[in-house]
Design an enzyme around this catalytic site. Structure first.
Site: not given
Length: 254
Positions: A142, A146
């Site tokens: 994750y 980003k």
């Protein structure tokens, strides 16, 4: 008044964002499926054409749609967080969007101070300050997704002149949820105290993200509350977009 499209409008941050902006702006919530109590455009961020159509006539895009689970598998974050973010930027360019606010995360820097490298939502007791411009050290797929999203936005800003704000958002929780988290092991409780973003501060931060005149583009800033235990700087956020956090996890748990 600006016309603002908000992807991921049904998520926790999305709902706060829509509510914060709706009184002063023309907001178009965008969701993956129908949600009770939310009138939204339904589409999949993997569909670039649908995004372009939804963005037409808007001034600003707030891109929140993502798999936000720090334990998510690679395939999941790749399709939505990476492929979907590429589609959002391409659609924003095609629709002549002026500004794109990208929902990044504290997880792009969390490995600097993690207590357990296999558990993203833990914080070491001896956490050291991490600057906005320090190299990324993501703690999960994750977080990696980003980092990619920020880099992609930087490219679109530099190559195409799109105004880009990478907003590194902390953990949005109510005060009651923060107090409940204090019953967990200390490394988790410490992380919560450092990364808390109150609903009120989230509302203010999202308003400033779309309304403030940016001193530079691309720009990256942190969005958390004024927590005593934070290790991420808010100086840049206050200077760049006029953010003035009012809440502090220390006063919630005392």
């Amino acid at each position: 008044m600006a016309r603002i499209a908000v992807t991921g409008a049904a998520g926790n941050v999305g709902r706060v964002t829509v509510e914060a902006l709706a009184s002063d702006h023309d907001v178009t919530p965008i969701t993956h499926r129908e949600r009770e109590g939310l009138d939204s455009v339904i589409l999949d961020v993997r569909d670039e054409d649908a995004l372009t159509e939804a963005f037409e006539g808007h001034d600003i895009v707030v891109h929140l749609a993502a798999n936000p689970n720090p334990d998510a598998a690679w395939d999941s974050v790749y399709e939505v967080n990476i492929g979907g973010t590429y589609n959002v930027y391409e659609a924003a360019l095609a629709a002549d969007i002026d500004r794109l606010v990208f929902a990044s995360t504290n997880h792009v820097h969390q490995m600097y101070n993690i207590a357990d490298a296999t558990r993203p939502e833990t914080l070491a007791a001896d956490a050291e300050a991490v600057g906005v411009s320090d190299p990324p050290r993501p703690d999960s797929y994750y977080g990696v997704s980003k980092v990619f999203g920020e880099a992609l936005g930087n490219y679109y800003a530099d190559r195409h002149g799109l105004e880009v704000l990478n907003l590194r958002i902390g953990w949005l929780l109510t005060a009651d949820e923060v107090r409940e988290k204090m019953d967990e092991e200390e490394s988790v409780a410490r992380y919560v105290r450092a990364m808390w973003l109150s609903p009120g501060d989230c509302e203010q931060g999202m308003r400033r993200a779309v309304e403030a005149s940016l001193p530079d583009s691309p720009l990256a800033v942190n969005l958390i509350s004024a927590n005593d235990d934070r290790y991420l700087s808010l100086t840049e956020t206050m200077r760049a977009i006029g953010y003035r956090p009012r809440d502090n996890s220390a006063t919630v748990v005392e």
